[in-house]
Design a protein around this motif. Sequence first.
Motif, PDB file in Angstrom:
ATOM      1  N   ILE A  40       0.855  -1.191   0.000  1.00  0.00           N
ATOM      2  CA  ILE A  40       0.000   0.000   0.000  1.00  0.00           C
ATOM      3  C   ILE A  40       0.888   1.237   0.000  1.00  0.00           C
ATOM      4  N   ALA A  41       0.665   2.119  -0.965  1.00  0.00           N
ATOM      5  CA  ALA A  41       1.525   3.285  -1.148  1.00  0.00           C
ATOM      6  C   ALA A  41       1.441   4.246   0.026  1.00  0.00           C
ATOM      7  N   ALA A  42       2.579   4.820   0.349  1.00  0.00           N
ATOM      8  CA  ALA A  42       2.619   5.832   1.398  1.00  0.00           C
ATOM      9  C   ALA A  42       1.800   7.039   0.956  1.00  0.00           C
ATOM     10  N   PRO A  43       1.019   7.643   1.862  1.00  0.00           N
ATOM     11  CA  PRO A  43       0.208   8.801   1.478  1.00  0.00           C
ATOM     12  C   PRO A  43       1.086   9.992   1.121  1.00  0.00           C
ATOM     13  N   PRO A  44       0.627  10.840   0.197  1.00  0.00           N
ATOM     14  CA  PRO A  44       1.424  12.003  -0.192  1.00  0.00           C
ATOM     15  C   PRO A  44       1.558  13.001   0.945  1.00  0.00           C
ATOM     16  N   ALA A  45       2.644  13.736   0.922  1.00  0.00           N
ATOM     17  CA  ALA A  45       2.856  14.764   1.936  1.00  0.00           C
ATOM     18  C   ALA A  45       1.889  15.914   1.691  1.00  0.00           C
ATOM     19  N   GLY A  46       1.535  16.624   2.757  1.00  0.00           N
ATOM     20  CA  GLY A  46       0.622  17.757   2.615  1.00  0.00           C
ATOM     21  C   GLY A  46       0.986  18.859   3.572  1.00  0.00           C
ATOM     22  N   GLY A  47       0.215  19.931   3.525  1.00  0.00           N
ATOM     23  CA  GLY A  47       0.439  21.038   4.437  1.00  0.00           C
ATOM     24  C   GLY A  47       1.475  22.015   3.916  1.00  0.00           C
ATOM     25  N   ALA A  48       1.882  22.904   4.776  1.00  0.00           N
ATOM     26  CA  ALA A  48       2.764  23.999   4.390  1.00  0.00           C
ATOM     27  C   ALA A  48       4.150  23.530   3.989  1.00  0.00           C
ATOM     28  N   TYR A  49       4.551  22.334   4.421  1.00  0.00           N
ATOM     29  CA  TYR A  49       5.897  21.858   4.149  1.00  0.00           C
ATOM     30  C   TYR A  49       5.950  20.835   3.021  1.00  0.00           C
ATOM     31  N   SER A  85      -1.777 -25.964  -8.428  1.00  0.00           N
ATOM     32  CA  SER A  85      -1.726 -24.947  -9.473  1.00  0.00           C
ATOM     33  C   SER A  85      -1.861 -23.562  -8.838  1.00  0.00           C
ATOM     34  N   THR A  86      -1.157 -22.587  -9.406  1.00  0.00           N
ATOM     35  CA  THR A  86      -1.125 -21.248  -8.819  1.00  0.00           C
ATOM     36  C   THR A  86      -1.128 -20.174  -9.897  1.00  0.00           C
ATOM     37  N   ASP A  87      -1.485 -18.976  -9.490  1.00  0.00           N
ATOM     38  CA  ASP A  87      -1.225 -17.783 -10.295  1.00  0.00           C
ATOM     39  C   ASP A  87      -0.827 -16.671  -9.341  1.00  0.00           C
ATOM     40  N   LEU A  88      -0.105 -15.692  -9.852  1.00  0.00           N
ATOM     41  CA  LEU A  88       0.461 -14.639  -9.017  1.00  0.00           C
ATOM     42  C   LEU A  88       0.266 -13.290  -9.673  1.00  0.00           C
ATOM     43  N   SER A  89      -0.171 -12.313  -8.881  1.00  0.00           N
ATOM     44  CA  SER A  89      -0.275 -10.935  -9.354  1.00  0.00           C
ATOM     45  C   SER A  89       0.223 -10.008  -8.256  1.00  0.00           C
ATOM     46  N   SER A  90       0.474  -8.760  -8.606  1.00  0.00           N
ATOM     47  CA  SER A  90       0.938  -7.782  -7.627  1.00  0.00           C
ATOM     48  C   SER A  90       0.308  -6.437  -7.923  1.00  0.00           C
ATOM     49  N   ASP A  91       0.272  -5.572  -6.902  1.00  0.00           N
ATOM     50  CA  ASP A  91      -0.312  -4.247  -7.094  1.00  0.00           C
ATOM     51  C   ASP A  91       0.273  -3.289  -6.065  1.00  0.00           C
ATOM     52  N   TYR A  92       0.200  -2.000  -6.407  1.00  0.00           N
ATOM     53  CA  TYR A  92       0.747  -0.947  -5.555  1.00  0.00           C
ATOM     54  C   TYR A  92      -0.288   0.182  -5.449  1.00  0.00           C
ATOM     55  N   PRO A  93      -1.407  -0.066  -4.774  1.00  0.00           N
ATOM     56  CA  PRO A  93      -2.488   0.912  -4.725  1.00  0.00           C
ATOM     57  C   PRO A  93      -2.288   1.977  -3.654  1.00  0.00           C
ATOM     58  N   GLU A  94      -2.973   3.084  -3.839  1.00  0.00           N
ATOM     59  CA  GLU A  94      -3.055   4.076  -2.768  1.00  0.00           C
ATOM     60  C   GLU A  94      -3.920   3.494  -1.652  1.00  0.00           C
ATOM     61  N   TRP A  97      -7.914   3.271  -2.021  1.00  0.00           N
ATOM     62  CA  TRP A  97      -8.625   2.307  -2.862  1.00  0.00           C
ATOM     63  C   TRP A  97      -8.000   0.907  -2.832  1.00  0.00           C
ATOM     64  N   ALA A  98      -7.211   0.631  -1.832  1.00  0.00           N
ATOM     65  CA  ALA A  98      -6.602  -0.699  -1.717  1.00  0.00           C
ATOM     66  C   ALA A  98      -7.662  -1.791  -1.562  1.00  0.00           C
ATOM     67  N   ASP A  99      -8.730  -1.508  -0.801  1.00  0.00           N
ATOM     68  CA  ASP A  99      -9.765  -2.533  -0.625  1.00  0.00           C
ATOM     69  C   ASP A  99     -10.497  -2.822  -1.930  1.00  0.00           C
ATOM     70  N   ASP A 100     -10.639  -1.807  -2.799  1.00  0.00           N
ATOM     71  CA  ASP A 100     -11.263  -2.044  -4.105  1.00  0.00           C
ATOM     72  C   ASP A 100     -10.389  -2.950  -4.974  1.00  0.00           C
ATOM     73  N   VAL A 101      -9.083  -2.724  -4.930  1.00  0.00           N
ATOM     74  CA  VAL A 101      -8.153  -3.559  -5.690  1.00  0.00           C
ATOM     75  C   VAL A 101      -8.245  -5.008  -5.217  1.00  0.00           C
ATOM     76  N   ILE A 102      -8.263  -5.191  -3.912  1.00  0.00           N
ATOM     77  CA  ILE A 102      -8.372  -6.544  -3.353  1.00  0.00           C
ATOM     78  C   ILE A 102      -9.717  -7.160  -3.719  1.00  0.00           C
ATOM     79  N   GLY A 103     -10.776  -6.367  -3.623  1.00  0.00           N
ATOM     80  CA  GLY A 103     -12.108  -6.873  -3.933  1.00  0.00           C
ATOM     81  C   GLY A 103     -12.238  -7.331  -5.368  1.00  0.00           C
TER      82      GLY A 103
END
Length: 278
Positions: A40-49, A85-94, A97-103
């Motif tokens: 899960i991606a780190a949230p963007p910085a905000g505020g005055a800095y 038998s297996t399959d593999l995927s990866s994702d890097y969501p904000e 919306w991480a729960d939507d990606v998982i869903g």
Amino acid sequence: MPFKTLLTVTGADQGDDDLKLAAGLCEEINAHLSALVLVIAAPPAGGAYAEVVSPAWLAEREVEMEMLQKRTSAVSKMLSAIPVSTDLSSDYPEQSWADDVIGRRARYADLTIVGPEVLASQMLKEKIVAGALFSSGRPVLLVPKGARATLKPKHVLVAWDASLEAARAVRESLDILSRADEVRVVMVDPIEDERHHGDEPGADVATYLSRHGAKVTVERLPSSNHSIGEVLRQHAVDTSAELMVMGAYGHSRLRERIFGGVTRSMIENPGLPIIMAR
């Protein structure tokens, strides 16, 4: 309907125990294993800095993407050595919306496995459970630390409250329930009227399950000033239940977060493997 595809989700900080648990369940029932590696991606910085810290945030995201690639490679190697038998995927969501990606990924599986490692990770646990339950229409299996996970249990406890969610959980678990040696339909403080449990609480669901070959016993328990979650967990211990089946979030998530609820209690402290659906 039997489970033919199981989904497991793992993060960069998890080991392989949850993957091995899911693989073992697939081997037990001859199912396919679908694995999703998620950072899960780190949230963007905000505020005055923001202008000052923005380069640090971008550097953090680069590190996270490297972690995702490294973890995906390690999971791929691990999956290549298992006998299913297996399959593999990866994702890097904000985070938002991480729960939507998982869903979306969970829609193509019959059951999402949430093992002890994920249960110990608060954010990842919440995203996986919310994504699977609210965005996929599929059930989840919670497996706490120290519990023996099986999809062929002999003794099953069904937490029944006559709700739509409980009915969905029972329907999703019919294959398991019909094969078990014992199915206990348990109600805590059931209300006897036509809008709730009817004149004889538990009779209708017991008849339904019996038609599917389940060996059903109906039990009505008083709460005796204990929470419903506490009563269910203790009764599961007393009856040597290997699995609990229950509906999830009969109330809104916001209400459960503020006031508490059975679903939230069970997610935070399952006590035994639990299949949840809504």
